[in-house]
Scaffold this motif. Sequence first.
Motif, PDB file in Angstrom:
ATOM      1  N   ASP A  82       2.417  -1.632  -4.240  1.00 29.96           N
ATOM      2  CA  ASP A  82       1.003  -1.613  -4.591  1.00 29.96           C
ATOM      3  C   ASP A  82       0.655  -2.631  -5.666  1.00 29.96           C
ATOM      4  OD1 ASP A  82       1.050   0.463  -2.821  1.00 29.96           O
ATOM      5  OD2 ASP A  82       0.447   2.013  -4.250  1.00 29.96           O
ATOM      6  N   TYR A 110      -3.199  -0.100   4.436  1.00 35.18           N
ATOM      7  CA  TYR A 110      -3.061   0.926   3.403  1.00 35.18           C
ATOM      8  C   TYR A 110      -3.716   0.525   2.087  1.00 35.18           C
ATOM      9  CZ  TYR A 110       0.730  -1.159   0.568  1.00 35.18           C
ATOM     10  OH  TYR A 110       1.482  -1.946  -0.271  1.00 35.18           O
ATOM     11  N   THR A 113      -6.283   2.753   0.486  1.00 33.38           N
ATOM     12  CA  THR A 113      -5.951   3.913  -0.349  1.00 33.38           C
ATOM     13  C   THR A 113      -5.992   3.570  -1.837  1.00 33.38           C
ATOM     14  OG1 THR A 113      -3.555   3.491  -0.356  1.00 33.38           O
ATOM     15  CG2 THR A 113      -4.447   4.795   1.477  1.00 33.38           C
ATOM     16  N   ARG A 118     -10.209  -1.170  -2.396  1.00 28.15           N
ATOM     17  CA  ARG A 118     -11.215  -0.684  -1.448  1.00 28.15           C
ATOM     18  C   ARG A 118     -12.623  -1.068  -1.914  1.00 28.15           C
ATOM     19  NH1 ARG A 118      -9.829   4.193  -1.665  1.00 28.15           N
ATOM     20  NH2 ARG A 118     -11.414   4.983  -3.084  1.00 28.15           N
ATOM     21  N   SER A 141      -3.726   1.287  13.055  1.00 34.39           N
ATOM     22  CA  SER A 141      -3.788   2.047  11.796  1.00 34.39           C
ATOM     23  C   SER A 141      -3.051   3.381  11.933  1.00 34.39           C
ATOM     24  CB  SER A 141      -5.240   2.267  11.370  1.00 34.39           C
ATOM     25  OG  SER A 141      -5.880   3.230  12.189  1.00 34.39           O
ATOM     26  N   ALA A 145       0.124   4.395   9.699  1.00 38.54           N
ATOM     27  CA  ALA A 145       0.096   5.630   8.916  1.00 38.54           C
ATOM     28  C   ALA A 145       1.373   6.431   9.128  1.00 38.54           C
ATOM     29  CB  ALA A 145      -1.130   6.464   9.290  1.00 38.54           C
ATOM     30  N   LEU A 150       1.367   7.803   5.456  1.00 42.23           N
ATOM     31  CA  LEU A 150       0.042   8.033   4.894  1.00 42.23           C
ATOM     32  C   LEU A 150      -0.565   9.301   5.474  1.00 42.23           C
ATOM     33  CD1 LEU A 150      -1.328   4.373   5.070  1.00 42.23           C
ATOM     34  CD2 LEU A 150      -0.356   5.545   3.098  1.00 42.23           C
ATOM     35  N   ASP A 151      -1.372   9.989   4.668  1.00 39.11           N
ATOM     36  CA  ASP A 151      -1.970  11.240   5.136  1.00 39.11           C
ATOM     37  C   ASP A 151      -3.363  10.990   5.707  1.00 39.11           C
ATOM     38  OD1 ASP A 151      -3.622  10.828   2.938  1.00 39.11           O
ATOM     39  OD2 ASP A 151      -2.594  12.302   1.682  1.00 39.11           O
ATOM     40  N   ALA A 153      -6.164  11.223   4.426  1.00 37.71           N
ATOM     41  CA  ALA A 153      -7.110  10.552   3.533  1.00 37.71           C
ATOM     42  C   ALA A 153      -7.216   9.067   3.875  1.00 37.71           C
ATOM     43  CB  ALA A 153      -6.687  10.727   2.076  1.00 37.71           C
ATOM     44  N   TYR A 154      -6.083   8.472   4.271  1.00 38.36           N
ATOM     45  CA  TYR A 154      -6.134   7.062   4.678  1.00 38.36           C
ATOM     46  C   TYR A 154      -6.980   6.888   5.921  1.00 38.36           C
ATOM     47  CZ  TYR A 154      -4.926   3.015   7.441  1.00 38.36           C
ATOM     48  OH  TYR A 154      -5.017   1.910   8.248  1.00 38.36           O
ATOM     49  N   ALA A 157     -10.555   7.091   5.161  1.00 39.76           N
ATOM     50  CA  ALA A 157     -11.020   5.867   4.500  1.00 39.76           C
ATOM     51  C   ALA A 157     -11.161   4.738   5.512  1.00 39.76           C
ATOM     52  CB  ALA A 157     -10.049   5.477   3.385  1.00 39.76           C
ATOM     53  N   TYR A 158     -10.232   4.691   6.464  1.00 35.76           N
ATOM     54  CA  TYR A 158     -10.299   3.665   7.501  1.00 35.76           C
ATOM     55  C   TYR A 158     -11.556   3.833   8.350  1.00 35.76           C
ATOM     56  CZ  TYR A 158      -9.304   1.049  11.741  1.00 35.76           C
ATOM     57  OH  TYR A 158      -9.406   0.189  12.815  1.00 35.76           O
TER      58      TYR A 158
END
Length: 200
Positions: A82, A110, A113, A118, A141, A145, A150-151, A153-154, A157-158
């Motif tokens: 990150d 990702y 996230t 973002r 995506s 994930a 990734l959960d 929430a990703y 957001a996508y």
Amino acid sequence: MKRVLLLEGPRACGKSTMILQTLGRALPWAGGYMTLRVEQGDRRGYAHRSPKDMIGVDARAFEPQERGLFLIRENGRVQRRDEALLRFTLPLLRGIGSHPFAVLDEVGGYELTLAPFREALYAAFGGSTPIVGVLKSRENSLGMARRVGLDDAYLAAYDAFRRYLEARAQVVNVQTAGAQAAREALALWRDAFVGEVWHE
């Protein structure tokens, strides 16, 4: 014509290559970032580079200290970096306003996230700088994930990001529209938004 043109489609179908070929000698004037594949044996990574640093480059040797290296795959495991996105790529994204146009390759991964990244994406696509790039498809995506862990929430957001782009971007699916249609859309976008630079 919309200010934003994004290509989507299966991995390795030539989306980034089409952009590089279409922009050609105009790349040194582009803001933003592009994704570079780096490999060494079983180690594979993905690094961001400014568009001008992608001229004549396809893939390169894996360098663990690569500043823009944001994802590493090795022995079936995936490691996120990150800090590379926040310290290296984010300034490139935030700086697109100082360029006549920008390349963002790719978006929808990702990085969604990460709140600062973002927010910068929303600002970029809501701004006035012409943008061409690659959008991760929803199918891709979902695969990412699973691989990265990734959960939901990703994915939320996508989906929100795609809805935001609907009124702002022309999205061309290379698989369904065909490569020739994608190239033609890129050429029209280039002539409309990069014209003077392109013809220098």
